[in-house]
Structures are given as structure tokens and as C-alpha cells.
Design an enzyme around this catalytic site. Structure first.
Site, PDB file in Angstrom:
ATOM      1  N   HIS A  57      -1.026   0.436   6.790  1.00 40.17           N
ATOM      2  CA  HIS A  57      -1.656   0.633   6.088  1.00 40.17           C
ATOM      3  C   HIS A  57      -1.637   2.480   5.508  1.00 40.17           C
ATOM      4  O   HIS A  57      -2.137   3.022   6.582  1.00 40.17           O
ATOM      5  CB  HIS A  57      -3.624   0.244   6.526  1.00 40.17           C
ATOM      6  CG  HIS A  57      -4.025   0.390   4.413  1.00 40.17           C
ATOM      7  ND1 HIS A  57      -3.200  -0.894   3.652  1.00 40.17           N
ATOM      8  CD2 HIS A  57      -4.969   1.270   4.129  1.00 40.17           C
ATOM      9  CE1 HIS A  57      -4.394  -0.743   2.459  1.00 40.17           C
ATOM     10  NE2 HIS A  57      -5.055   0.460   3.173  1.00 40.17           N
ATOM     11  N   CYS A  88       0.937  -0.973   0.134  1.00 38.73           N
ATOM     12  CA  CYS A  88       0.136   0.564  -0.058  1.00 38.73           C
ATOM     13  C   CYS A  88       0.800   1.530   0.280  1.00 38.73           C
ATOM     14  O   CYS A  88       0.114   2.461  -0.943  1.00 38.73           O
ATOM     15  CB  CYS A  88      -0.594  -0.379   1.071  1.00 38.73           C
ATOM     16  SG  CYS A  88       0.112  -0.478   2.705  1.00 38.73           S
TER      17      CYS A  88
END
Length: 835
Positions: free
Chosen positions: A793, A352
Site C-alpha cells: 500500500h 493507491c
């Protein structure tokens, strides 16, 4: 090759087919050129080197059986032009519903208490399988198919030449070179426990049944979230926040904290298990887990997962946290965004950070110009292995991000979704997975070539370094070369001598991030910090709001130098140092300092990186005039500049050089160039610089400040290649003293270019007032969800017209309320660049 070069158009296909040297019509010289790939040769068979077309695409991927690099049908003409080899292995994959094993009308009941395994509960996606179709294809020089033969591994030896079968079977058995071994864990790296090797296990005749239905907490009777103490055999439930009664940790405390290792029972499988160490405050690896479980009568080879692993629980905790909900918003209310400029990127294992980075960078028009507008020309000039070339892979990604080619779902996938009743089933033929780009950026970098999560800011710096390196190595590629320059700015460092009150100014160039500290909020009038200490509360409580002005004030706050030697008094004392921006770049990257190192040694945890959970509302339009450098203000006196003491050549070294028959001036130069190390080194230097026209000239003072930092011995080495000394000096300055790069720098320029650059004075940034445009407008930002920059994330928000869109890996949606206060990295465009 000579035969192929004579072939053109349809005539080529006729000629190729007419030259039959095998029953299939494959030319004999082509078969003779085949070689089985060695174990060191990489095979790129699952994706085109220039596009994101994979074997699930209707046209499949053509693997060149000489270069072992796959291309899509669109790039067959280019590959033919480059390789001059006509034989390919074509792979086409199709997803279908698995044939049912049970009799019609019967309902098979699960025989195993597990999900997704044979005999267990079946998921909708478990009903799907992939059918692989392979063919041998002969391609004409114009890139068109000449002939195709179906290939079946079972009967191949009877149908094709032995060498061809060996080559094909080796390629099919190989794992594609882009495949990553990393999983999708959002947790930090798990290490081997220091207690595992010599773990104490009590001999208390206790045995744990191998049947998961018979496990229960010895304190509460709970049957979920159970942890087995590997030393005592005690089964207790987990922490309250995960639905337990904390019986397991209480048992550890009540037994004197002597038995720290526990395993979560429902996560034990033949391949993995969640092991936690209370003494190490972390998930750990137990290399001797088989042995430790057998001590209690557990055979892990017969167990299946029956409970959620801690990784999934932690991910869900992050997703449900207030920070995450504010950053990603309410997904049910968000409308999907599609079309050109809204292409998502697949997360293929903790990537990510990579996805967010390149979404942000490609929002800059110059990136699109460089890697989209000139892509065709760059592809044509790419090296023999384009999968490893950074510029090629950036073009490949740029074209995908600036099109909607990979957003069109195939009719086959639509039909399959209905048949298996799985509306969220993604289409593998319509995905952008930048695996080749990840490898091209990382090269052999131990950190970024791994499958672990990375800090997005550190990764951007590494990407910039790679782009700069690529621009230096290939200076004549089309378009703007070193794009990192549009982010660079200079700062003016101001040092106030506490003794003389005089001021020293120094410029630092080449910075790409403005890092703003986030100060702690204080109670009015007390100076006492208002901070949440509970980690659990920090995820659910509303973060404190710190105004941006406070962050800027903190940045401008002078730091105290306690042992500063005053150039005026030559005594040690106090000085005060601060920084302001000497230039404002066209595009500014701002990093909010959201991670700090804290001392937790008193808790037995050592030093750890913790996240600063505070909101900093960042405006869409930002004026940075408060950060302008001022130069020397009225009433300030400049500190005297330190004069570097020039080294004097040692007379004995000069004499030793003269005794070898060289001039005195040569001896002086040699002694200075080798820093008076010794006579042998000085003589060797003279021998290496015999062609230097200045070797016997008198040594004079160097007026140019940059030239003073250039090693004369290196100038001599570069000059010996036939370049003027002044050009050699300039090349060494440009490459920071790297001789090899300096020679490449000079060879990449014509004599006319060198002469023009010699006349053209390079802009020198000196201390003084900053007169650049200070107004900026935000065009994107990256946010982080989680506790640590190397876990959690990352997502990216980008401005599209007057609206904002959220890029959460391959999911792209519109955002009506962008979380401007929760950003980690912000990208602003200077007002005069917005046009």
C-alpha cells in the site's frame, strides 16, 4: 443542426417544442439521427467527462445519445456546442433502506453460517439499496432543459419510438467504460500452480463432510484456520502467526514433501478459494479445484465463506506491523483535514500508487497553474472524446483537488447513516474516483492498464512520458506545456583511466529521479552486516537507522570497470566511474532504493525482490552541495576524445547511381545515407530526395555535433515536405529521429517561429562546475507499506503551510509527526522556487 443554430435562449425551447414529429415532441430529424451503439462503442454513463459528478448527485448525469458520453448539468452548454445533438438519457440514483421482508416485531435468525448472503448474518450496509430513476431529456442549444419524460423499461415500448427504446436499453445494459474488473487485493499476482493439472490424489476412502461445523484439525482439534491437503485429505491448522499449530505444513514435510497443494476450508465458495503451494512458496490458482474437492466429497456450490481469506489476513498483518504504524500513525489521534487542497481520492482497485502520485505532483504550483488555471480553455478545446484525453482528465482532477466541492456530505447521506446506524457510511455523491485519468495515462500499456498494484516510481516515469508526448502532439495548448522539464537535471559522469590516470567527462541529460542507495549497516571494525533475516521480525523489530550522509557517500562511490580500454594505451585495464549532479532542477524527485533483488535459489524460491527495511532520516531542508559536479579539477588531464571513423562511400554503389543518370555527389550522398547497403537502396534514396537542394552539392564535414547524428535520408524525407534542410535537421534532433513526429513538430510552428528558433542558440550543458542553487525544501513524499513495490500500500504526505497532512486514499488527516525516515519517493523544491 441548421435548425438548432437558429435557436437562441428561451425562444429555442419554444421552437423545439413546437416542431412536433412524435407524441412526445422529439423532433423527427433527431430521432432519425439515432443509432444503436455497437459492441465496440464505449458508453460513459456513470460519470461526467469533465467533473466527478455521478448519478448519485442530485442533478444526475446526462448521457448524450449520439456520442454516448455523459456530462453533468454544468457542462450541458459545452456539450451542446460540441455535439449539436439535443437528446439525452438522464440517470439519477438514490440510496434508500430496503423494505423489510420479515413481519413487524419478529426477529429472523440466520440459517446459513456466512456473512452478507441471503439467510446469513446481515451487515448494516446490506440494508441499503439503490433506486434508479431514468428520464429522456431534450436540451436546447443554450444547454437548458426543454422537456423531460420519465422512462420506465417495462412500459417504454408503449411510450417511445422503437429505435429510441433500443438505444436507451442498450446503453442501460452496458457496463460503464470506466469500470475496472480488478479487485482490492494488496497481494502480488497469483499464478496457476504447476502441480494442479497432474495432482496426485490418494484413494483412501476418506470423505470430508460438507458441513463447516464438522471440520477440525486432525492434530489439535482446532476449528479455525484449517487447511485441507488436496492429495491426502488431511486437515491441519495453519501457521502459528495466523493462530494455528502448523499441523498442515508438518504433514507436508512428514509425507516427503510430495503433496504440496492445500486449500483453506473456510474460504471455499462457489466462486473462489485460497489455495497454497508449499513447493512454490506462494498462493496459487488451481483450475481443477472442483474436481479435486469432489474427490473428498466436497461440493463447493453449497459452501459459503466462514473464515478470513489470506488476502485480508495479510492486509491486517501489514496494517498492524511497525512499519505501517509508523507511516500511517495513530488514526484515532489524527484530526481530519478538510477544505481546499485536502481532497482525498478513492481507491477503486489497487490504485493507491496512482492516488499518491497525483497528490504529490499537484502539490507543485506549476501543475496547478497548467491544469487548474487554464482548465476552462482546455475543456473548450478538448477532442471529441474527452474521456481519452490526458490533458482534459488532468484538468478534471486538478479542479477537484483544488476545491472542496466533493467534501460536502449530502443531507440524504447524513440521514441514511443514522437510520442504518453506520457512522462510516460514505457519500457516493461526494467522491473523487479518477478512473478516466487512469485509462488516459495507461492507454494500451499492458502493465499500467491492468488492475494490479504498481511501483509508484515506475508509474511516475510513465506519467512523465505521457505528459511529454501530449505536449509534443498539442504544442499550442494554453499554459506551460511539458511540465516534466521542471524535474529534469543533468549529471556529470567522470571516468578515471587506471592506466594513464587521465580523466574523461560526459554529461547525461534528461534525468528525473535522483536514486540514492541505502547501504547496509556494519558492525564497527568488522565490516559484518547487521541485518534482520526473519521476515516476521523485520515487520515488528525497529528498522536500523542509516544516516543520509552514508547514502550520499554510497552514491558518490566510484564503480570499478574491469575491462576498460584506455584511449591512451589502447589496452584493457581498470577504470573508475562516478556521477555528480551537473544541474539542480527546480523540483527534485529523490527515490530511496528500497527494493533489491536477492538470490533465494537455495531455498527453492529463485530470484525475488525484497524490501530494504531501514530508516533514512530525510531533512525538511536539504543542501545538495556535496553532489555538485566539479568539471576537470586542477592537476587533472582530460582523456583524448575518441574520433569516430567516418565511413567512406563504396565506389561500386556510387558508380551504380551515376549509371542511372545522377551526379557523383548524389551517388556519394546516397551511399552514405544508406550505409553502403547496396545499389538498389541508394538509387531509391536518390529518387525519394530529388527535391533536396543539397542533393548534388559536394559532401562536406559536419561541424555541428548534433547534426552528425542525423540520418541524411530522414532529412531528405522531411525536406521533401517543403521545409528547409536546416529546419528538418532541427526537428529530427528535437524528436530523436522520428520522421513522423518531426513533420508534426514543423507543422506546429509558423515560419517566423522556425526562423527565430534557428537564430536562438539552444543551451548546451557541457561538463563543468555546477553553479545552481543547492538548497532544497521538502514539500511531499510517498511511503510504501508491505514487502514489495508491486504489492502492499502507498500513502502520501504533503506540506500544507507549516503543517503536514497524510493522504491515505480518500482519508486525509493532519500529522504532527510525519515519518520522514520511511519514505520511498521524496519531492523537494529548490529554495529559489519556493517563492
Amino acid at each position: 443542426e441548421g435548425f438548432q443554430n437558429r435557436c437562441r435562449g428561451s425562444r429555442a425551447r419554444i421552437l423545439l417544442c413546437s416542431r412536433m414529429a412524435s407524441p412526445h415532441g422529439i423532433p423527427e430529424d433527431v430521432l432519425e439521427a439515432l443509432k444503436v451503439p455497437t459492441q465496440y462503442q464505449k458508453v460513459y454513463k456513470d460519470e461526467c467527462a469533465f467533473t466527478f459528478v455521478n448519478p448519485y448527485h442530485k442533478d444526475g448525469v446526462y448521457l448524450n445519445l449520439k456520442t454516448f458520453i455523459g456530462v453533468s448539468k454544468e457542462f450541458l452548454p459545452l456539450d451542446q456546442k460540441r455535439s449539436k445533438f439535443p437528446l439525452y438519457l438522464l440517470q439519477q440514483w438514490t440510496r434508500v433502506i430496503k423494505p423489510s421482508k420479515k413481519k413487524e416485531g419478529s426477529q429472523a435468525s440466520p440459517t446459513v453460517f456466512a456473512v452478507g448472503v441471503e439467510g446469513g448474518f446481515q451487515l448494516p450496509e446490506d440494508k441499503i439499496e439503490t433506486v434508479v430513476s431514468t428520464s429522456i431529456v431534450l436540451i436546447a442549444p443554450d444547454g437548458e432543459e426543454s422537456k423531460r419524460w420519465a422512462y420506465d423499461s417495462k412500459t417504454a415500448k408503449e411510450s417511445f419510438p422503437e429505435l429510441l427504446v433500443k438505444v436507451v436499453e442498450t446503453c442501460l445494459s452496458r457496463t460503464d467504460a470506466t469500470k475496472e474488473k480488478a479487485g482490492f487485493s494488496l497481494e502480488e499476482e497469483v499464478k496457476v500452480s504447476r502441480y494442479a493439472k497432474d495432482l496426485i490424489q490418494l484413494e483412501n476412502a476418506k470423505k470430508i463432510p460438507n458441513d463447516p461445523t464438522k471440520w477440525k484439525c486432525e492434530d489439535s482439534g482446532l476449528t479455525k484456520n484449517l487447511w485441507l491437503n488436496l492429495s491426502t485429505g488431511y486437515i491441519g491448522s495453519g501457521r502459528k502467526e495466523t493462530g494455528g499449530t502448523e499441523a498442515a505444513i508438518r504433514h507436508w514435510e512428514e509425507t516427503g514433501k510430495k503433496y504440496p497443494l492445500v486449500v483453506k476450508l473456510g474460504t471455499i465458495t462457489p466462486d473462489k478459494a485460497d489455495v497454497y503451494s508449499y513447493a512454490e512458496y506462494a498462493m496459487v490458482i488451481d483450475p481443477y479445484l472442483d474436481k479435486h474437492l469432489k474427490h473428498w466429497g466436497i461440493d463447493r456450490s453449497k459452501l459459503y465463506q466462514t473464515d478470513e481469506d489470506m488476502n485480508k489476513i495479510n492486509i491486517q498483518a501489514n496494517i498492524k506491523g511497525l512499519e505501517a504504524s509508523r507511516i500511517t500513525g495513530d488514526s484515532e489521534k489524527q484530526l481530519p483535514a478538510s477544505g481546499v487542497g485536502f481532497q482525498g481520492l478513492v481507491n477503486f482497485g489497487n490504485t493507491c500508487y496512482l492516488n499518491s502520485t497525483f497528490q504529490l505532483l499537484f502539490s507543485v504550483p506549476l501543475f496547478q497553474q497548467r491544469y487548474v488555471k487554464y482548465a476552462k480553455e482546455i475543456f473548450g478545446r478538448s477532442p471529441s472524446d474527452p474521456t481519452q484525453d490526458l490533458t482534459t482528465q488532468l484538468c478534471k482532477l486538478g479542479l477537484a483537488l483544488n476545491s472542496d466541492k466533493y467534501q460536502k456530505e449530502s443531507e440524504e447521506n447524513k440521514k441514511l447513516k443514522t437510520e442504518v446506524d453506520l457512522p462510516s457510511l460514505s457519500d457516493p455523491a461526494a467522491e473523487v474516483t479518477p478512473k478516466m485519468l487512469k485509462k488516459a495515462v495507461a492507454k494500451d500499456h499492458f502493465q499500467f492498464s491492468s488492475g494490479r498494484q504498481q511501483d509508484a516510481q515506475e508509474y511516475i516515469l510513465h506519467v512523465f512520458k505521457a505528459i511529454s508526448r501530449d505536449a509534443r502532439q498539442f504544442p499550442n495548448t494554453p499554459g506551460v506545456c511539458d511540465l516534466t522539464k521542471i524535474f529534469e537535471f543533468a549529471t556529470e559522469e567522470k571516468t578515471v583511466d587506471g592506466q594513464s590516470k587521465q580523466v574523461g567527462l560526459k554529461v547525461q541529460k534528461g534525468l528525473t529521479f535522483l536514486t540514492l542507495p541505502i547501504p547496509k549497516a556494519e558492525r564497527k571494525g568488522t565490516g559484518e552486516p547487521i541485518e534482520k533475516k526473519s521476515k516476521t521480525d523485520a515487520k515488528t523489530a525497529e528498522p536500523l537507522v542509516i544516516p543520509l550522509e552514508k547514502c550520499i557517500e554510497k552514491y558518490l562511490e566510484p564503480s570499478v570497470l574491469d575491462s576498460y580500454t584506455s584511449p591512451v594505451t589502447s589496452k584493457k585495464g581498470v577504470a573508475y566511474r562516478s556521477n555528480r549532479m551537473r544541474t539542480f532542477p527546480p523540483y527534485l524527485l529523490i527515490q530511496m532504493y528500497r527494493f533489491e533483488q536477492v538470490d533465494l535459489r537455495s531455498e527453492g524460491k529463485g530470484f525475488q525482490i525484497q524490501k530494504i527495511r531501514r530508516q533514512v532520516p530525510m531533512p525538511e531542508k536539504l543542501d545538495l552541495k556535496a553532489l555538485r559536479s566539479t568539471g576537470l579539477l586542477e592537476g587533472e588531464t582530460a582523456l583524448p576524445k575518441k574520433k569516430a571513423k567516418k565511413p567512406a562511400p563504396k565506389p561500386d554503389i556510387v558508380a551504380a547511381v551515376q549509371n542511372m543518370g545522377f551526379s557523383k555527389n548524389a551517388g556519394i550522398r546516397a551511399a552514405l545515407a544508406t550505409k553502403n547497403v547496396g545499389a538498389e537502396q541508394a538509387v531509391n534514396w536518390v529518387l525519394q530526395n530529388m527535391e533536396n537542394p543539397d542533393l548534388n552539392a559536394p559532401v562536406t564535414a559536419v561541424d555541428d555535433e548534433d547534426d552528425a547524428d542525423v540520418d541524411p535520408s530522414k532529412v531528405g524525407i522531411v525536406s521533401s515536405m517543403g521545409f528547409k534542410p536546416e529546419h528538418a535537421k532541427k526537428a529530427l534532433i528535437a524528436t530523436k529521429g522520428d520522421v513522423q513526429r518531426a513533420i508534426e513538430w514543423l507543422f506546429s510552428r509558423t515560419q517566423g517561429e522556425l526562423d527565430r528558433e534557428e537564430k536562438k542558440s539552444e543551451k548546451v550543458v557541457k561538463p563543468g562546475p555546477n553553479t545552481d542553487e543547492s538548497m532544497y525544501e521538502m514539500i511531499g513524499f510517498i511511503s510504501h507499506i508491505g514487502d514489495n513495490a508491486n504489492s502492499g500500500h502507498y500513502v502520501c504526505h504533503l506540506k500544507r503551510g507549516s503543517k503536514w497532512a497524510l493522504f491515505n486514499d480518500n482519508k486525509v488527516t493532519w500529522r504532527e509527526d510525519p515519518p520522514f525516515s520511511f519514505g520511498y519517493i521524496y519531492l523537494y523544491a529548490r529554495k529559489d522556487k519556493l517563492k
